[in-house]
Write a protein that holds these residues in place. Structure first.
Motif, PDB file in Angstrom:
ATOM      1  N   ARG A  47     -25.075 -32.914   1.502  1.00  0.00           N
ATOM      2  CA  ARG A  47     -24.907 -34.136   2.308  1.00  0.00           C
ATOM      3  C   ARG A  47     -25.911 -34.170   3.462  1.00  0.00           C
ATOM      4  O   ARG A  47     -26.483 -35.206   3.761  1.00  0.00           O
ATOM      5  CB  ARG A  47     -23.477 -34.223   2.854  1.00  0.00           C
ATOM      6  CG  ARG A  47     -22.463 -34.674   1.823  1.00  0.00           C
ATOM      7  CD  ARG A  47     -21.138 -35.061   2.450  1.00  0.00           C
ATOM      8  NE  ARG A  47     -20.536 -33.983   3.235  1.00  0.00           N
ATOM      9  CZ  ARG A  47     -19.716 -33.046   2.748  1.00  0.00           C
ATOM     10  NH1 ARG A  47     -19.407 -33.041   1.482  1.00  0.00           N
ATOM     11  NH2 ARG A  47     -19.215 -32.131   3.543  1.00  0.00           N
ATOM     12  N   ILE A  48     -26.123 -33.021   4.084  1.00  0.00           N
ATOM     13  CA  ILE A  48     -27.082 -32.954   5.196  1.00  0.00           C
ATOM     14  C   ILE A  48     -28.499 -33.226   4.675  1.00  0.00           C
ATOM     15  O   ILE A  48     -29.259 -33.957   5.294  1.00  0.00           O
ATOM     16  CB  ILE A  48     -26.990 -31.570   5.882  1.00  0.00           C
ATOM     17  CG1 ILE A  48     -25.670 -31.455   6.622  1.00  0.00           C
ATOM     18  CG2 ILE A  48     -28.158 -31.360   6.833  1.00  0.00           C
ATOM     19  CD1 ILE A  48     -25.348 -30.063   7.135  1.00  0.00           C
ATOM     20  N   ALA A  49     -28.839 -32.650   3.529  1.00  0.00           N
ATOM     21  CA  ALA A  49     -30.179 -32.845   2.959  1.00  0.00           C
ATOM     22  C   ALA A  49     -30.403 -34.303   2.576  1.00  0.00           C
ATOM     23  O   ALA A  49     -31.497 -34.840   2.759  1.00  0.00           O
ATOM     24  CB  ALA A  49     -30.372 -31.945   1.747  1.00  0.00           C
ATOM     25  N   GLN A  50     -29.370 -34.951   2.036  1.00  0.00           N
ATOM     26  CA  GLN A  50     -29.506 -36.359   1.641  1.00  0.00           C
ATOM     27  C   GLN A  50     -29.590 -37.271   2.859  1.00  0.00           C
ATOM     28  O   GLN A  50     -30.283 -38.285   2.829  1.00  0.00           O
ATOM     29  CB  GLN A  50     -28.317 -36.769   0.776  1.00  0.00           C
ATOM     30  CG  GLN A  50     -28.347 -36.151  -0.604  1.00  0.00           C
ATOM     31  CD  GLN A  50     -27.094 -36.466  -1.405  1.00  0.00           C
ATOM     32  OE1 GLN A  50     -26.155 -37.074  -0.901  1.00  0.00           O
ATOM     33  NE2 GLN A  50     -27.069 -36.010  -2.654  1.00  0.00           N
ATOM     34  N   ALA A  51     -28.917 -36.918   3.935  1.00  0.00           N
ATOM     35  CA  ALA A  51     -28.928 -37.744   5.137  1.00  0.00           C
ATOM     36  C   ALA A  51     -30.222 -37.546   5.939  1.00  0.00           C
ATOM     37  O   ALA A  51     -30.632 -38.444   6.656  1.00  0.00           O
ATOM     38  CB  ALA A  51     -27.735 -37.399   6.020  1.00  0.00           C
ATOM     39  N   GLY A  52     -30.806 -36.371   5.788  1.00  0.00           N
ATOM     40  CA  GLY A  52     -31.957 -36.024   6.642  1.00  0.00           C
ATOM     41  C   GLY A  52     -33.231 -36.456   6.114  1.00  0.00           C
ATOM     42  O   GLY A  52     -34.178 -36.883   6.546  1.00  0.00           O
TER      43      GLY A  52
END
Length: 123
Positions: free
Chosen positions: A118-123
């Protein structure tokens, strides 16, 4: 029940069993359990059972579980309850504790991986 030579037979204290919460179309899973036709003492330890006798009894219980058509359901029941005593679904209480610890670690790892995604997709 298995008994070593020169060892007095001790009656197992069988803890009360809770009815499972889930049933399928054919009825409760435990109605088909092979162990319903066997002696309960095979699946639950007598008090002060010697190690050799316990290992032999548990091996015999696991052989019964190995030919049971509802072994997986029984094991899941024992892991979800969790059942603190006896052989359930081919696992001893100690083996179930290990399986539960592994399951918890796997769930933690999956949550961490999902959070990282989720962090990678948001970042």
């Amino acid at each position: 029940m298995l008994q070593l030579p020169h060892q007095p037979l001790q009656v197992a204290a069988v803890p009360p069993q809770c009815a499972p919460a889930r049933e399928d179309e054919a009825g409760p899973w435990h109605a088909e359990a092979v162990c319903r036709r066997d002696e309960a003492g095979l699946f639950f330890a007598p008090s002060k059972e010697p190690t050799a006798a316990r290992l032999a009894r548990e091996a015999a219980a696991k052989r019964v579980c190995g030919r049971c058509p509802v072994m997986v359901e029984c094991r899941e029941h024992a892991l979800l309850q969790p059942e603190p005593y006896g052989v359930w679904g081919g696992l001893t209480a100690a083996e179930r504790r290990v399986a539960l610890a592994r399951r918890r670690r796997r769930e933690v790892e999956l949550r961490k991986a999902a959070a990282t995604d989720r962090i990678a997709q948001a970042g």
